[in-house]
Design a protein around this motif. Structure first.
Motif, PDB file in Angstrom:
ATOM      1  N   VAL A  14      36.370  33.722  25.971  1.00 39.04           N
ATOM      2  CA  VAL A  14      37.175  34.778  25.369  1.00 39.04           C
ATOM      3  C   VAL A  14      37.989  34.175  24.230  1.00 39.04           C
ATOM      4  O   VAL A  14      38.778  33.258  24.451  1.00 39.04           O
ATOM      5  N   LYS A  53      49.325  23.621  37.860  1.00 35.85           N
ATOM      6  CA  LYS A  53      49.433  24.016  39.277  1.00 35.85           C
ATOM      7  C   LYS A  53      48.888  22.929  40.196  1.00 35.85           C
ATOM      8  O   LYS A  53      47.990  23.181  41.005  1.00 35.85           O
ATOM      9  N   ILE A  92      50.099  30.385  31.285  1.00 36.78           N
ATOM     10  CA  ILE A  92      49.933  31.811  30.983  1.00 36.78           C
ATOM     11  C   ILE A  92      50.391  32.087  29.555  1.00 36.78           C
ATOM     12  O   ILE A  92      49.728  32.795  28.801  1.00 36.78           O
ATOM     13  N   TYR A  96      43.117  30.569  30.983  1.00 37.97           N
ATOM     14  CA  TYR A  96      42.616  31.306  32.126  1.00 37.97           C
ATOM     15  C   TYR A  96      41.673  30.484  32.984  1.00 37.97           C
ATOM     16  O   TYR A  96      40.957  31.003  33.837  1.00 37.97           O
ATOM     17  N   LEU A 103      40.468  37.687  33.621  1.00 40.50           N
ATOM     18  CA  LEU A 103      39.568  36.932  32.746  1.00 40.50           C
ATOM     19  C   LEU A 103      38.689  35.954  33.513  1.00 40.50           C
ATOM     20  O   LEU A 103      37.716  35.442  32.982  1.00 40.50           O
ATOM     21  N   ASP A 132      43.166  33.153  41.414  1.00 39.12           N
ATOM     22  CA  ASP A 132      44.513  32.601  41.310  1.00 39.12           C
ATOM     23  C   ASP A 132      45.261  33.183  40.118  1.00 39.12           C
ATOM     24  O   ASP A 132      46.418  33.576  40.218  1.00 39.12           O
ATOM     25  N   LEU A 133      44.554  33.254  38.991  1.00 34.71           N
ATOM     26  CA  LEU A 133      45.175  33.755  37.763  1.00 34.71           C
ATOM     27  C   LEU A 133      45.616  35.205  37.936  1.00 34.71           C
ATOM     28  O   LEU A 133      46.691  35.593  37.482  1.00 34.71           O
ATOM     29  N   ASP A 180      48.825  35.327  39.827  1.00 34.39           N
ATOM     30  CA  ASP A 180      49.946  34.923  38.973  1.00 34.39           C
ATOM     31  C   ASP A 180      50.310  36.027  37.985  1.00 34.39           C
ATOM     32  O   ASP A 180      51.490  36.279  37.732  1.00 34.39           O
ATOM     33  N   LEU A 181      49.296  36.677  37.427  1.00 32.24           N
ATOM     34  CA  LEU A 181      49.578  37.724  36.439  1.00 32.24           C
ATOM     35  C   LEU A 181      50.186  38.956  37.101  1.00 32.24           C
ATOM     36  O   LEU A 181      51.028  39.623  36.510  1.00 32.24           O
TER      37      LEU A 181
END
Lengths: 175, 155
Positions: free
Chosen positions: A29, A99, A129, A134, B46, B59-60, B63-64
């Motif tokens: 992306v 993380k 973020i 991602y 994503l 996981d993302l 978090d989002l």
């Protein structure tokens, strides 16, 4: 004449679009952060928790910012490429440790070698973020003004380095 | 005795964990929770691209979701939350792309194509209808028609 040419032309256009679509990887992306200043952050150093590593530390030199973690299998595969690049001294690599557990990350570097000039420790992934990360690994090219110029998604390979990243680094140094 | 205490403690722990509300609902009122749920349906995860943030276990996505919850609690509008995600991940996070010059083709294109198709169809129908009704029969054709009619009358 037109009655045969027109459908043929439309078909050709369709084939071109489908061909382009097939050859694009949907997991890549494009980042909206290209040509924008690197997002501000202030994180503890992985190895020196008392000191802060901030976006200001990225200014003054063209550098790579590599997002990695010990839980990331692809990072393990990528690591030798980073170590070789660091040894060649062509461009400084900063790490964004994502993380992760501090002892595990430090052990990883001790065992596999440490290619990083400095590593920011992003325990909760908030900075990642902000950087639009991602997945790991991801690698950003940041110019001397602290502007993000390129983002590579997935593990770096010798090929990606020689064909894309290092030529870009040279261009940025000149320009 | 000690065994019993330990057993009681573990039962208590299980009950507490079981009662702990799932997901980020504790601090939000009903209206906010509703906004939260409709917002996380709107964004693409994503990592697993065919799932929304609401559906994804990545996981993302977790978090989002937390990030969106905190933005809501800070009083952010839906538009501000959308901007937050688009600024980081690009238009691709939106399941419904915004209407702007870059996406005009995407939004209007299908209607233009449908209109063009319909126009072509109408044009052809009209042309064909015109050619059938308009041309009178030649003398030869008139003769053949008369013969056929005579034949059928004789039978």
């Amino acid at each position: 004449m037109l009655r045969y040419l027109l459908p043929a032309a439309l078909f050709a256009v369709l084939v071109v679009f489908l061909g382009l679509g097939l050859n694009r990887d949907p997991s890549m992306v494009p980042s909206p952060l290209i040509d924008k200043p690197a997002p501000a952050f202030s994180l503890p150093h992985l190895k020196h928790p008392a000191q802060r590593f901030t976006h200001r530390d990225l200014r003054g030199n063209v550098s790579l910012v590599n997002v990695w973690a010990t839980w990331c299998v692809a990072c393990y595969g990528e690591h030798p490429v980073l170590v070789a690049l660091a040894r060649s001294g062509q461009v400084p690599i900063y790490g964004l440790n994502l993380k992760d557990k501090r002892p595990a990350a430090i052990r990883w570097l001790r065992e596999l070698g440490d290619p990083y000039a400095a590593i920011a420790f992003d325990a909760d992934g908030r900075v990642a973020i902000d950087w639009g990360v991602y997945g790991a690994p991801e690698t950003f090219v940041v110019d001397s003004g602290g502007i993000i110029r390129y983002k590579h998604i997935g593990p770096l390979t010798a090929e990606v380095l020689t064909e894309t990243i290092l030529p870009l680094v040279r261009r940025l140094r000149e320009g | 005795m000690r065994g019993a205490v330990r057993w009681m403690a573990s039962v208590l722990l299980c009950v507490t964990l079981w009662l702990t509300p799932w997901g980020p609902v504790a601090a939000m009122d009903a209206a906010m929770t509703e906004r939260y749920h409709s917002l996380i349906e709107e964004f693409r995860c994503l990592v697993c691209q065919n799932e929304s943030l609401a559906e994804s276990d990545a996981d993302l996505a977790t978090d989002l979701r937390t990030e969106i919850q905190e933005l809501l609690e800070d009083g952010a509008s839906d538009a501000e939350i959308t901007d937050f995600l688009v600024a980081r991940y690009g238009d691709f996070v939106l399941y419904r792309p915004q209407f702007k010059p870059l996406t005009y083709v995407l939004w209007i294109g299908p209607f233009v194509l449908a209109a063009a198709g319909l126009a072509t169809l109408l044009l052809r129908i009209r042309r064909r209808a015109g050619s059938e009704a308009g041309a009178p029969l030649s003398a030869q054709e008139q003769q053949r028609l008369r013969d056929l009619l005579d034949d059928s009358a004789r039978e």
